[in-house]
Motif scaffolding. Structure first.
Motif, PDB file in Angstrom:
ATOM      1  N   ASP A 277       0.846  -1.187   0.000  1.00 29.81           N
ATOM      2  CA  ASP A 277       0.000   0.000   0.000  1.00 29.81           C
ATOM      3  C   ASP A 277       0.884   1.241   0.000  1.00 29.81           C
ATOM      4  O   ASP A 277       2.121   1.150  -0.060  1.00 29.81           O
ATOM      5  CB  ASP A 277      -1.005  -0.014   1.152  1.00 29.81           C
ATOM      6  CG  ASP A 277      -0.363   0.120   2.533  1.00 29.81           C
ATOM      7  OD1 ASP A 277       0.858   0.423   2.627  1.00 29.81           O
ATOM      8  OD2 ASP A 277      -1.083  -0.077   3.531  1.00 29.81           O
ATOM      9  N   GLU A 278       0.267   2.402   0.067  1.00 30.94           N
ATOM     10  CA  GLU A 278       1.028   3.658   0.003  1.00 30.94           C
ATOM     11  C   GLU A 278       1.983   3.839   1.176  1.00 30.94           C
ATOM     12  O   GLU A 278       2.927   4.629   1.110  1.00 30.94           O
ATOM     13  CB  GLU A 278       0.080   4.865  -0.098  1.00 30.94           C
ATOM     14  CG  GLU A 278      -0.858   5.036   1.072  1.00 30.94           C
ATOM     15  CD  GLU A 278      -2.129   4.201   0.986  1.00 30.94           C
ATOM     16  OE1 GLU A 278      -2.883   4.186   1.971  1.00 30.94           O
ATOM     17  OE2 GLU A 278      -2.369   3.547  -0.043  1.00 30.94           O
ATOM     18  N   ASN A 279       1.772   3.089   2.274  1.00 33.99           N
ATOM     19  CA  ASN A 279       2.649   3.162   3.443  1.00 33.99           C
ATOM     20  C   ASN A 279       3.703   2.056   3.462  1.00 33.99           C
ATOM     21  O   ASN A 279       4.430   1.906   4.429  1.00 33.99           O
ATOM     22  CB  ASN A 279       1.821   3.088   4.728  1.00 33.99           C
ATOM     23  CG  ASN A 279       0.866   4.243   4.857  1.00 33.99           C
ATOM     24  OD1 ASN A 279       1.187   5.380   4.509  1.00 33.99           O
ATOM     25  ND2 ASN A 279      -0.334   3.959   5.333  1.00 33.99           N
TER      26      ASN A 279
ATOM     27  N   GLU B 219       3.024  -1.106   3.527  1.00 34.76           N
ATOM     28  CA  GLU B 219       2.501  -2.278   4.225  1.00 34.76           C
ATOM     29  C   GLU B 219       2.055  -3.324   3.201  1.00 34.76           C
ATOM     30  O   GLU B 219       1.563  -2.993   2.126  1.00 34.76           O
ATOM     31  CB  GLU B 219       1.299  -1.894   5.106  1.00 34.76           C
ATOM     32  CG  GLU B 219       1.641  -0.913   6.210  1.00 34.76           C
ATOM     33  CD  GLU B 219       2.516  -1.526   7.290  1.00 34.76           C
ATOM     34  OE1 GLU B 219       2.328  -2.714   7.628  1.00 34.76           O
ATOM     35  OE2 GLU B 219       3.409  -0.808   7.776  1.00 34.76           O
ATOM     36  N   ASP B 220       2.215  -4.592   3.560  1.00 32.46           N
ATOM     37  CA  ASP B 220       1.797  -5.666   2.669  1.00 32.46           C
ATOM     38  C   ASP B 220       0.283  -5.754   2.581  1.00 32.46           C
ATOM     39  O   ASP B 220      -0.415  -5.682   3.592  1.00 32.46           O
ATOM     40  CB  ASP B 220       2.332  -7.016   3.154  1.00 32.46           C
ATOM     41  CG  ASP B 220       3.823  -7.173   2.946  1.00 32.46           C
ATOM     42  OD1 ASP B 220       4.387  -6.440   2.118  1.00 32.46           O
ATOM     43  OD2 ASP B 220       4.419  -8.050   3.605  1.00 32.46           O
ATOM     44  N   LEU B 221      -0.204  -5.935   1.361  1.00 28.71           N
ATOM     45  CA  LEU B 221      -1.610  -6.220   1.087  1.00 28.71           C
ATOM     46  C   LEU B 221      -1.664  -7.577   0.407  1.00 28.71           C
ATOM     47  O   LEU B 221      -0.906  -7.836  -0.529  1.00 28.71           O
ATOM     48  CB  LEU B 221      -2.212  -5.165   0.157  1.00 28.71           C
ATOM     49  CG  LEU B 221      -2.304  -3.739   0.657  1.00 28.71           C
ATOM     50  CD1 LEU B 221      -2.822  -2.832  -0.457  1.00 28.71           C
ATOM     51  CD2 LEU B 221      -3.239  -3.664   1.851  1.00 28.71           C
ATOM     52  N   PHE B 222      -2.543  -8.439   0.866  1.00 25.87           N
ATOM     53  CA  PHE B 222      -2.690  -9.768   0.291  1.00 25.87           C
ATOM     54  C   PHE B 222      -3.921  -9.760  -0.598  1.00 25.87           C
ATOM     55  O   PHE B 222      -5.036  -9.506  -0.137  1.00 25.87           O
ATOM     56  CB  PHE B 222      -2.817 -10.814   1.400  1.00 25.87           C
ATOM     57  CG  PHE B 222      -1.573 -10.900   2.241  1.00 25.87           C
ATOM     58  CD1 PHE B 222      -0.566 -11.800   1.921  1.00 25.87           C
ATOM     59  CD2 PHE B 222      -1.390 -10.071   3.332  1.00 25.87           C
ATOM     60  CE1 PHE B 222       0.586 -11.880   2.688  1.00 25.87           C
ATOM     61  CE2 PHE B 222      -0.243 -10.140   4.108  1.00 25.87           C
ATOM     62  CZ  PHE B 222       0.750 -11.046   3.778  1.00 25.87           C
ATOM     63  N   VAL B 223      -3.714 -10.034  -1.886  1.00 25.73           N
ATOM     64  CA  VAL B 223      -4.752  -9.876  -2.902  1.00 25.73           C
ATOM     65  C   VAL B 223      -5.004 -11.218  -3.584  1.00 25.73           C
ATOM     66  O   VAL B 223      -4.063 -11.907  -3.978  1.00 25.73           O
ATOM     67  CB  VAL B 223      -4.308  -8.831  -3.953  1.00 25.73           C
ATOM     68  CG1 VAL B 223      -5.361  -8.635  -5.009  1.00 25.73           C
ATOM     69  CG2 VAL B 223      -3.958  -7.507  -3.273  1.00 25.73           C
TER      70      VAL B 223
END
Length: 102
Positions: A52-54, A56-60
């Protein structure tokens, strides 16, 4: 070694705990194999890992069938390369005394 526990939100907005089974890269994209902690089944899911913009991991979830098939094939090859040739109870590591390591 214990696997990492991650918290994901399902389609209904409920937080669900998953165990991170494995992570790997394919074509400069990160993927994670996760399994729900509160389940009696052997189901596992492969998710794409984005940032994400920070940072941080995003699980998609993987929607594209071709991408999914490529990732499953790569994961299966990775598991074949790392599989132990001894019995199912072996947990090969640096201290392994299996015949195939001699």
């Amino acid at each position: 070694m214990d696997n990492e526990i991650i918290h994901l939100v399902d389609d209904e907005g409920n937080e669900v705990e998953f165990e991170l089974i494995s992570s790997f890269e394919l074509d400069d994209t990160k993927y994670a194999v996760v399994a729900p902690l509160d389940s009696d089944s052997d189901d596992a899911y492969i998710l794409r890992v984005e940032q994400d913009e920070n940072g941080e991991d995003l699980f998609v979830g993987i929607e594209d069938e071709e991408e999914f098939n490529d990732v499953v094939e790569a994961y299966n090859e990775l598991m074949d390369e790392n599989s132990c040739e001894c019995d199912d109870d072996c947990e090969c590591d640096d201290d392994c005394e299996c015949e195939h390591d001699e």
